[in-house]
Design an enzyme around this catalytic site. Sequence first.
Site, PDB file in Angstrom:
ATOM      1  N   GLU A 307       0.750  -1.350   0.098  1.00 47.84           N
ATOM      2  CA  GLU A 307       0.207  -0.208  -0.063  1.00 47.84           C
ATOM      3  C   GLU A 307       1.160   1.609   0.043  1.00 47.84           C
ATOM      4  O   GLU A 307       0.624   2.067   0.405  1.00 47.84           O
ATOM      5  CB  GLU A 307      -0.922  -0.446   1.031  1.00 47.84           C
ATOM      6  CG  GLU A 307      -1.858  -1.309   0.845  1.00 47.84           C
ATOM      7  CD  GLU A 307      -3.194  -1.295   2.075  1.00 47.84           C
ATOM      8  OE1 GLU A 307      -2.399  -0.775   3.391  1.00 47.84           O
ATOM      9  OE2 GLU A 307      -3.907  -1.469   2.594  1.00 47.84           O
ATOM     10  N   ASP A 381      -8.715  -8.606   4.506  1.00 48.02           N
ATOM     11  CA  ASP A 381      -8.205  -7.791   4.639  1.00 48.02           C
ATOM     12  C   ASP A 381      -8.819  -7.687   5.812  1.00 48.02           C
ATOM     13  O   ASP A 381     -10.165  -6.875   5.992  1.00 48.02           O
ATOM     14  CB  ASP A 381      -7.702  -6.359   4.048  1.00 48.02           C
ATOM     15  CG  ASP A 381      -7.201  -5.512   5.177  1.00 48.02           C
ATOM     16  OD1 ASP A 381      -7.112  -5.847   6.216  1.00 48.02           O
ATOM     17  OD2 ASP A 381      -7.312  -4.436   4.313  1.00 48.02           O
ATOM     18  N   GLU A 409     -12.947  -2.260  11.884  1.00 43.35           N
ATOM     19  CA  GLU A 409     -12.542  -1.055  11.205  1.00 43.35           C
ATOM     20  C   GLU A 409     -14.078  -2.138   9.842  1.00 43.35           C
ATOM     21  O   GLU A 409     -14.489  -1.091   9.103  1.00 43.35           O
ATOM     22  CB  GLU A 409     -11.688  -1.462  10.274  1.00 43.35           C
ATOM     23  CG  GLU A 409     -11.022  -1.041   8.626  1.00 43.35           C
ATOM     24  CD  GLU A 409      -9.461  -1.319   7.995  1.00 43.35           C
ATOM     25  OE1 GLU A 409      -9.145  -1.682   8.883  1.00 43.35           O
ATOM     26  OE2 GLU A 409      -9.849  -1.231   6.968  1.00 43.35           O
TER      27      GLU A 409
END
Length: 719
Positions: A307, A381, A409
């Site tokens: 990332e 993820d 998240e």
Amino acid sequence: MKNLFAGIFLCLISLSAFPKDGYELWLDYAPISNQGLNQEISSLLDGIYFFGKNPTYQAIQNELNLSGKKLVGKAPVYTTDRLSNTKLWLGTREEMSQIFGLQQQVEIRELGEDGFWRGSIDFQGKRYYAIVGNRPLGVLYGVFDWLRSIQTETFDAKQEKADAPKVKLRMLNHWDNLDRTVERGYAGFSIWDWHRLPGYIDPRYEDYARANASLGINAVSLTNVNANARILTTDFMKKAKVLADLFRPYGIKVFLTARFSAPIEIGGLKTADPLDPDVKAFWKRKTEEMYSFIPDFGGFLVKANSEGQPGPHEYGRNHAEGANMLADALAPHGGVLIWRAFVYSHEIDEDRHKQANTEFEPLDGKFRENVIIQVKNGAIDFQPREPFHPLFGAMPQTNLGMEFQITQEYLGQATQLVYLAPMWQEVLESKTYRPSPSSTVAGIVDGKDTGKTLTLMAGVSNIGTDRNWTGHLMAQSNWYAFGRMAWNPNLTSEQIAKEWTSMTFGQNQVANRKINEILLQSHEAAVNYMTPLGLHHIMGRSHHYGPGPWVEGGRADWTSLYYHRADSLGIGFDRTSTGSNALNQYAPEIAQKWSDPNQIPQKFLLWFHHLPWDFELKSGRTVWEEIALHYDQGVKTARNMKTAWDSLEGTIDPERHSHVSQLLGIQVEEAEWWRNACLLYFQTFAKRPFPEEIEKPTGSLEYYKSLSFPMAPGIRPQW
Ligand code: BDP
């Protein structure tokens, strides 16, 4: 009668005198309602003898002072004579060696450096209760375990208990930035007040350490994996030192995240090439400096070539070359280098699911002994549900650690009650069939199946400056459960829920049963209304709040279309041999079974298969119908959770009851939002009616698509 009045009195205290805002966590130490137990504990606290002196015993004494007053209403009494007037003995095996027989000494020694034993001992005609460790830290763990048995009113002096953690590093990873924002943080700002450190010591730091130690958490990485090199400057080392000093008596080691390009950013070099002698010298120097401030510094945690983070690939080097260079700098000091396996690149045209295995498997056996590869529980993820990561079992010669995400998240952030332990248990119990046919993820993580001793379980923290620490009061259960599972990956989510509930809310059995039921169904409910049947990565862009199955454009592997692949024919990601063949990265026992859509567990169906909308499942329903039913079921369960909680009004103190009730109201709305948005969206491809038995989605797809949340918490400032 007297007891009855005392009971009512204690009940009143716990209900009304102190408004509860959740700050105390599970260390609330509500008065013991069982009078027999109350007297027993009161008497033990009347004569406490420590067999030695050290900062950890001081921490124990503080905890006993605090808990004693709350549990039995009076301060403990410490004696200086270990025999007369003494009831409770605290010390290490060595300090208390004369008291034990040889056999017992051996047994305690075998519990290892963090283990403890507690039980009654008859000595020279008198009975004592003893809590013993091989190190003072073991005594602390034993005391917390003893306190837990009191809080849950299960203490029995006649029963011996010996316990030891199964995993060596039980670690929190904070994704906290130096400006106090928290990446994927939903509970306020970072509790690390870098600006006012080292001069100002927030009392919260110690409460944080107490809470962690009560679970056996013994390591913490303070800073975001998307790292800022500034943390490695002398000024910041001085700040980190204050925290390390404070945590030391609680057995917690400090780690920091190291930015791979730090030699350029703060070292004045032109390169960060891991094989460059100047780069090596930079890290050696920095590491030495770190140890001059923090002699027991844990080590570095690194996110590289993922990332957009810098890493060894820029210089044509692989992950092992990058990790080993840092590991060599740490090794002389006993430090550990934790290197994350969360790597994928949008420049590589390969299913993201496969990229970590592609890069890491060939490097098995090439990492230094003080390196641990930290692997997320699944290959994408932290999705609401993922099959276990195929790296577990694929690198038998490498230390592999687990990375769970405690912060929610993708699981409702801080507006939803989702108890994560059932999900973690599911992952840990998964059979990997490698390295041996009976291997499980838990066995790889705790070293039982690999023989590894440098083991790790890390959890991405959900802690912030909110008074209740975790934003949603019930999310405290996730911090708690993570710590307990890191200590023992074989504990069940039910067991842990029971402990947490009674430590947090007291001893009303009827209420506790209801709360546990709510906790235990919450994860499945969230999976149902977010991503049933193996769907994944269909949330809102960048903030990841709410549904976004329509997200497209930009980097493909950050869109939803990449993952659900819905079209007029069907839905799902073909990861069998006719597709990306990611399945092949699992052991053959799994690959074979899961490549058959009729044999794969239904919960992973669309994770691995692209199936026609009318494909018939075991239930006799089609894929389309089953998806619709699951979304609807999720909403119904969320509503039931709220009804169940609301029925506890008057049983739970009003502050905490109202907090959770209001949030459950939001959760029901968000569950409906997820169901409506996803079903309306998928219907544009399926072009089929909704099954009769479901409540029809309301609202319009256009409306759901138009919602935007530019101020949602937890996103990187630059996004
Ligand atoms: C993802 C988060 C991102 C993190 C990344 C990571 O969205 O903010 O930086 O994980 O684990 O889930 O590095």
